[in-house]
Design a protein around this motif. Sequence first.
Motif, mmCIF file in Angstrom:
data_model
loop_
_atom_site.group_PDB
_atom_site.id
_atom_site.type_symbol
_atom_site.label_atom_id
_atom_site.label_comp_id
_atom_site.label_asym_id
_atom_site.label_seq_id
_atom_site.Cartn_x
_atom_site.Cartn_y
_atom_site.Cartn_z
ATOM 1 N N CYS A 27 42.818 40.327 24.293
ATOM 2 C CA CYS A 27 43.786 41.070 25.107
ATOM 3 C C CYS A 27 44.733 41.873 24.217
ATOM 4 C CB CYS A 27 44.587 40.105 25.984
ATOM 5 S SG CYS A 27 43.620 39.274 27.273
ATOM 6 N N TYR A 61 48.295 47.461 37.902
ATOM 7 C CA TYR A 61 47.878 48.030 36.621
ATOM 8 C C TYR A 61 47.845 49.547 36.692
ATOM 9 C CZ TYR A 61 44.661 49.683 33.058
ATOM 10 O OH TYR A 61 44.071 50.396 32.040
ATOM 11 N N LEU A 76 44.984 44.965 40.291
ATOM 12 C CA LEU A 76 44.512 46.295 39.905
ATOM 13 C C LEU A 76 45.483 47.405 40.316
ATOM 14 C CD1 LEU A 76 40.618 46.257 40.320
ATOM 15 C CD2 LEU A 76 41.929 46.816 38.266
ATOM 16 N N VAL A 86 43.744 43.996 30.957
ATOM 17 C CA VAL A 86 42.448 44.554 31.339
ATOM 18 C C VAL A 86 41.284 43.588 31.133
ATOM 19 C CG1 VAL A 86 40.740 46.327 30.746
ATOM 20 C CG2 VAL A 86 43.125 46.960 31.158
ATOM 21 N N TYR A 122 37.853 42.235 33.855
ATOM 22 C CA TYR A 122 36.418 42.129 33.619
ATOM 23 C C TYR A 122 35.946 40.680 33.755
ATOM 24 C CZ TYR A 122 36.241 46.942 31.941
ATOM 25 O OH TYR A 122 36.284 48.310 31.865
ATOM 26 N N THR A 181 47.506 47.371 29.392
ATOM 27 C CA THR A 181 46.103 47.117 29.065
ATOM 28 C C THR A 181 45.879 45.712 28.496
ATOM 29 O OG1 THR A 181 46.428 48.142 26.891
ATOM 30 C CG2 THR A 181 45.602 49.555 28.657
#
Length: 245
Positions: free
Chosen positions: A105, A190, A187, A120, A124, A117
């Motif tokens: 990360c 983000y 999301l 992020v 996934y 980020t």
Amino acid sequence: MSTQKDPGEGQPDLNRLAGQYAARAGMERREDGQIDVLKSVGGIRGLAEAIVPGLLFTLLYTVGAALNLALGAAVAAAAVFSIANLIQRRPLMQSLTGVAGVAICAFVALRSGEGATYFVPGFYLNAAYILAFLVSIAVKWPVAGLLFGFIRGENLDWRAVPVRMKAYIWASWIIVAVFALRLAVQLPLYLADNVAALGTMRLAMGVPLYALGLWLAWVVSRPAAIVSDGSASDAPPEAGSASAP
């Protein structure tokens, strides 16, 4: 003179493999027959390992600390937990997984130069879990059955009982919903570059939400109670039985 070979000879013992999978996942059952949610998510140590690095990053970054400082604090916290695990002779993989995840990360955030980020890789990971659970449901090997069947003493016998298969499929859908909810909430945060809200939701929807989903999945997949003398029994089920607490 040749002898006929047993069709099952040389094939892996699926019950043993399922048991190993459940054990590695940390699933445990209390003496009263209920799932021990706290131990199943790693206990107090596991909660701390999951929460502290992200909490440090979110707090430091949102109060104006440099990205490098916030990331360094998160990685350092994860490293301290890993060193403690190594000192206590916990499995090497368990000791290094936490710091490796935080380091990934941090690397992503450093490459982009954007604090948001940092979260992020988690997107996934959640998407990968969703895919794995959906595939397990589609092929009728629901992950919830592999996790819970072993500690309930059903091993893989539940696969031959339609009502148990259906129960474990529903339980797996509950855990899929946990991962999907994380993505649905996080999301947009983000994309809005709202690091404070994203970090807060990441913590709230991490181990606590997963623990709730795990408990709900356990309850939904619980075998039907055996009624004896007018009361429900809390005894564990016999392997392959469709009736239990």
